[in-house]
Design a protein around this motif. Structure first.
Motif, PDB file in Angstrom:
ATOM      1  N   GLU A   1     -55.620  22.387 -10.828  1.00 62.33           N
ATOM      2  CA  GLU A   1     -54.196  22.866 -10.473  1.00 62.33           C
ATOM      3  C   GLU A   1     -54.388  24.370 -10.623  1.00 62.33           C
ATOM      4  OE1 GLU A   1     -50.976  21.554 -12.765  1.00 62.33           O
ATOM      5  OE2 GLU A   1     -49.632  23.113 -11.953  1.00 62.33           O
ATOM      6  N   GLU A   2     -54.048  25.263  -9.598  1.00 56.80           N
ATOM      7  CA  GLU A   2     -53.969  26.582  -9.642  1.00 56.80           C
ATOM      8  C   GLU A   2     -53.290  27.203 -10.568  1.00 56.80           C
ATOM      9  OE1 GLU A   2     -53.856  28.322  -5.746  1.00 56.80           O
ATOM     10  OE2 GLU A   2     -53.217  30.235  -6.527  1.00 56.80           O
ATOM     11  N   GLN A   3     -53.695  27.854 -11.299  1.00 58.13           N
ATOM     12  CA  GLN A   3     -52.908  28.403 -12.431  1.00 58.13           C
ATOM     13  C   GLN A   3     -53.146  29.975 -12.766  1.00 58.13           C
ATOM     14  OE1 GLN A   3     -52.990  26.468 -16.072  1.00 58.13           O
ATOM     15  NE2 GLN A   3     -51.198  27.399 -17.004  1.00 58.13           N
ATOM     16  N   VAL A   4     -52.308  30.647 -12.901  1.00 58.78           N
ATOM     17  CA  VAL A   4     -52.416  32.254 -13.403  1.00 58.78           C
ATOM     18  C   VAL A   4     -51.463  32.411 -14.575  1.00 58.78           C
ATOM     19  CG1 VAL A   4     -53.174  33.095 -11.242  1.00 58.78           C
ATOM     20  CG2 VAL A   4     -50.752  33.193 -11.769  1.00 58.78           C
ATOM     21  N   VAL A   5     -52.021  33.232 -15.724  1.00 57.71           N
ATOM     22  CA  VAL A   5     -51.202  33.517 -16.740  1.00 57.71           C
ATOM     23  C   VAL A   5     -51.374  35.212 -16.985  1.00 57.71           C
ATOM     24  CG1 VAL A   5     -50.969  33.186 -19.413  1.00 57.71           C
ATOM     25  CG2 VAL A   5     -51.812  31.509 -17.862  1.00 57.71           C
ATOM     26  N   GLU A   6     -50.068  35.800 -16.751  1.00 57.16           N
ATOM     27  CA  GLU A   6     -50.030  37.301 -16.691  1.00 57.16           C
ATOM     28  C   GLU A   6     -49.836  37.471 -18.107  1.00 57.16           C
ATOM     29  OE1 GLU A   6     -48.498  36.155 -12.945  1.00 57.16           O
ATOM     30  OE2 GLU A   6     -48.192  35.521 -14.819  1.00 57.16           O
ATOM     31  N   SER A  25     -57.135  30.187 -13.011  1.00 57.22           N
ATOM     32  CA  SER A  25     -57.918  28.976 -13.176  1.00 57.22           C
ATOM     33  C   SER A  25     -57.519  27.950 -12.042  1.00 57.22           C
ATOM     34  CB  SER A  25     -57.690  28.320 -14.671  1.00 57.22           C
ATOM     35  OG  SER A  25     -56.428  27.990 -14.748  1.00 57.22           O
ATOM     36  N   GLY A  26     -58.457  27.161 -11.833  1.00 58.49           N
ATOM     37  CA  GLY A  26     -58.036  25.867 -10.786  1.00 58.49           C
ATOM     38  C   GLY A  26     -58.168  26.284  -9.618  1.00 58.49           C
ATOM     39  N   PHE A  27     -58.804  27.389  -9.259  1.00 63.27           N
ATOM     40  CA  PHE A  27     -59.439  27.803  -7.754  1.00 63.27           C
ATOM     41  C   PHE A  27     -60.728  28.787  -8.083  1.00 63.27           C
ATOM     42  CE2 PHE A  27     -57.587  31.993  -7.524  1.00 63.27           C
ATOM     43  CZ  PHE A  27     -56.801  32.272  -8.621  1.00 63.27           C
ATOM     44  N   LEU A  28     -61.422  28.950  -7.152  1.00 70.02           N
ATOM     45  CA  LEU A  28     -62.470  29.762  -7.039  1.00 70.02           C
ATOM     46  C   LEU A  28     -62.051  31.168  -6.770  1.00 70.02           C
ATOM     47  CD1 LEU A  28     -64.984  27.323  -4.728  1.00 70.02           C
ATOM     48  CD2 LEU A  28     -65.025  27.730  -7.489  1.00 70.02           C
ATOM     49  N   PHE A  29     -61.774  31.655  -8.213  1.00 61.60           N
ATOM     50  CA  PHE A  29     -61.515  33.212  -8.098  1.00 61.60           C
ATOM     51  C   PHE A  29     -62.201  34.114  -7.359  1.00 61.60           C
ATOM     52  CE2 PHE A  29     -58.947  36.473 -10.108  1.00 61.60           C
ATOM     53  CZ  PHE A  29     -59.792  37.682 -10.523  1.00 61.60           C
ATOM     54  N   SER A  30     -63.388  33.978  -7.579  1.00 62.00           N
ATOM     55  CA  SER A  30     -64.279  35.139  -6.807  1.00 62.00           C
ATOM     56  C   SER A  30     -64.388  34.882  -5.408  1.00 62.00           C
ATOM     57  CB  SER A  30     -65.777  34.771  -7.476  1.00 62.00           C
ATOM     58  OG  SER A  30     -66.374  33.613  -6.911  1.00 62.00           O
ATOM     59  N   ASN A  77     -62.953  35.339 -14.536  1.00 59.94           N
ATOM     60  CA  ASN A  77     -61.869  34.844 -13.696  1.00 59.94           C
ATOM     61  C   ASN A  77     -60.514  35.718 -14.047  1.00 59.94           C
ATOM     62  OD1 ASN A  77     -63.505  33.092 -12.496  1.00 59.94           O
ATOM     63  ND2 ASN A  77     -62.456  31.118 -13.165  1.00 59.94           N
ATOM     64  N   THR A  78     -60.558  37.132 -14.105  1.00 64.02           N
ATOM     65  CA  THR A  78     -59.561  37.849 -14.622  1.00 64.02           C
ATOM     66  C   THR A  78     -59.288  39.093 -13.960  1.00 64.02           C
ATOM     67  OG1 THR A  78     -59.822  37.117 -16.854  1.00 64.02           O
ATOM     68  CG2 THR A  78     -58.578  39.052 -16.754  1.00 64.02           C
ATOM     69  N   LEU A  79     -58.115  39.460 -13.549  1.00 69.06           N
ATOM     70  CA  LEU A  79     -57.599  40.335 -12.854  1.00 69.06           C
ATOM     71  C   LEU A  79     -56.852  41.480 -13.808  1.00 69.06           C
ATOM     72  CD1 LEU A  79     -56.955  41.422 -10.009  1.00 69.06           C
ATOM     73  CD2 LEU A  79     -54.916  40.305  -9.973  1.00 69.06           C
ATOM     74  N   TYR A  80     -57.011  42.636 -13.580  1.00 73.41           N
ATOM     75  CA  TYR A  80     -56.287  43.610 -14.159  1.00 73.41           C
ATOM     76  C   TYR A  80     -55.536  44.553 -13.619  1.00 73.41           C
ATOM     77  CZ  TYR A  80     -59.952  41.950 -17.354  1.00 73.41           C
ATOM     78  OH  TYR A  80     -61.054  41.421 -18.390  1.00 73.41           O
ATOM     79  N   LEU A  81     -54.492  45.394 -14.337  1.00 75.64           N
ATOM     80  CA  LEU A  81     -53.953  46.407 -13.724  1.00 75.64           C
ATOM     81  C   LEU A  81     -53.708  47.515 -14.695  1.00 75.64           C
ATOM     82  CD1 LEU A  81     -52.659  47.634 -10.996  1.00 75.64           C
ATOM     83  CD2 LEU A  81     -50.157  46.612 -11.964  1.00 75.64           C
ATOM     84  N   GLN A  82     -54.470  48.446 -14.563  1.00 76.69           N
ATOM     85  CA  GLN A  82     -54.235  49.662 -15.404  1.00 76.69           C
ATOM     86  C   GLN A  82     -53.023  50.566 -15.047  1.00 76.69           C
ATOM     87  OE1 GLN A  82     -55.971  50.687 -18.534  1.00 76.69           O
ATOM     88  NE2 GLN A  82     -54.180  52.219 -18.301  1.00 76.69           N
ATOM     89  N   MET A  83     -52.193  50.979 -15.811  1.00 82.28           N
ATOM     90  CA  MET A  83     -50.960  51.563 -15.249  1.00 82.28           C
ATOM     91  C   MET A  83     -50.686  52.893 -16.173  1.00 82.28           C
ATOM     92  SD  MET A  83     -48.446  48.414 -14.559  1.00 82.28           S
ATOM     93  CE  MET A  83     -48.077  48.101 -16.026  1.00 82.28           C
ATOM     94  N   ASN A  84     -50.893  53.474 -15.593  1.00 89.36           N
ATOM     95  CA  ASN A  84     -50.843  55.261 -16.327  1.00 89.36           C
ATOM     96  C   ASN A  84     -49.481  55.954 -15.749  1.00 89.36           C
ATOM     97  OD1 ASN A  84     -53.246  54.800 -17.809  1.00 89.36           O
ATOM     98  ND2 ASN A  84     -54.386  55.749 -16.164  1.00 89.36           N
ATOM     99  N   SER A  85     -49.197  56.997 -16.571  1.00 85.72           N
ATOM    100  CA  SER A  85     -47.991  57.629 -16.153  1.00 85.72           C
ATOM    101  C   SER A  85     -46.808  57.073 -15.800  1.00 85.72           C
ATOM    102  CB  SER A  85     -48.515  58.791 -14.896  1.00 85.72           C
ATOM    103  OG  SER A  85     -49.620  59.644 -15.571  1.00 85.72           O
ATOM    104  N   LEU A  86     -46.371  56.254 -16.424  1.00 87.47           N
ATOM    105  CA  LEU A  86     -45.189  55.217 -16.164  1.00 87.47           C
ATOM    106  C   LEU A  86     -44.026  55.784 -15.793  1.00 87.47           C
ATOM    107  CD1 LEU A  86     -46.580  51.968 -18.189  1.00 87.47           C
ATOM    108  CD2 LEU A  86     -46.186  51.955 -15.694  1.00 87.47           C
ATOM    109  N   LYS A  87     -43.075  55.298 -14.788  1.00 86.43           N
ATOM    110  CA  LYS A  87     -42.132  55.852 -14.641  1.00 86.43           C
ATOM    111  C   LYS A  87     -40.926  54.760 -14.864  1.00 86.43           C
ATOM    112  CE  LYS A  87     -43.945  58.749 -10.924  1.00 86.43           C
ATOM    113  NZ  LYS A  87     -43.913  59.051  -9.409  1.00 86.43           N
ATOM    114  N   PRO A  88     -39.616  55.047 -15.011  1.00 90.39           N
ATOM    115  CA  PRO A  88     -38.674  53.933 -15.311  1.00 90.39           C
ATOM    116  C   PRO A  88     -38.410  53.140 -14.018  1.00 90.39           C
ATOM    117  CG  PRO A  88     -37.914  56.173 -16.107  1.00 90.39           C
ATOM    118  CD  PRO A  88     -39.198  56.459 -15.177  1.00 90.39           C
ATOM    119  N   THR A  97     -51.157  37.162  -8.140  1.00 86.30           N
ATOM    120  CA  THR A  97     -51.356  36.250  -7.123  1.00 86.30           C
ATOM    121  C   THR A  97     -52.417  36.347  -6.030  1.00 86.30           C
ATOM    122  OG1 THR A  97     -49.911  35.109  -5.381  1.00 86.30           O
ATOM    123  CG2 THR A  97     -49.655  37.347  -5.475  1.00 86.30           C
ATOM    124  N   ARG A  98     -52.740  35.166  -5.574  1.00 88.51           N
ATOM    125  CA  ARG A  98     -53.844  35.147  -4.555  1.00 88.51           C
ATOM    126  C   ARG A  98     -53.292  36.040  -3.333  1.00 88.51           C
ATOM    127  NH1 ARG A  98     -55.565  30.714  -1.811  1.00 88.51           N
ATOM    128  NH2 ARG A  98     -54.216  29.359  -2.992  1.00 88.51           N
TER     129      ARG A  98
END
Length: 114
Positions: A1-6, A25-30, A77-88, A97-98
């Motif tokens: 079963e396809e699953q993502v955990v943020e 997990s549950g799918f071929l991430f690459s 099997n991990t995706l990242y998002l670096q967020m700088n200079s954040l705004k409201p 998501t895929r």
């Protein structure tokens, strides 16, 4: 079963930084292009960023270009998002998501105070 955990969301002041992670997990991430999308309170889903399956190309919404960086570790099997200079206006629920599919995870909340 396809699953993502943020994870990695939180509350920061304007100008602060956060790094989001997405364990897949549950799918071929690459094999798949992956994306981050977000939903602000009372608004629809907004695309944020996409990364190709091999990490060779990245794409960003104009609203985050120059401030956010998407990356992936296919061995983990991990995706990242670096967020700088954040705004409201970056506040919202962030999902990974895929590319081109409906988010399946619970998302992680980002709240930026002015």
């Amino acid at each position: 079963e396809e699953q993502v955990v943020e994870s990695g969301g939180g509350m920061v002041e304007s100008g602060g930084s956060l790094t989001l992670s997405c364990a897949a997990s549950g799918f071929l991430f690459s094999l798949f292009d992956m994306a981050w999308v977000r939903r602000a309170p009372g608004k629809g889903v907004e695309w944020v960023s996409t990364i190709r399956n091999n990490g060779g190309s990245t794409f960003y919404a104009d609203s985050v270009k120059g401030r956010f960086t998407i990356s992936r570790d296919n061995a983990k099997n991990t995706l990242y998002l670096q967020m700088n200079s954040l705004k409201p206006e970056d506040s919202g629920l962030y999902y990974c998501t895929r590319e081109g599919t409906t988010p399946k995870g619970q998302g992680t909340q980002v709240s930026v105070s002015s």
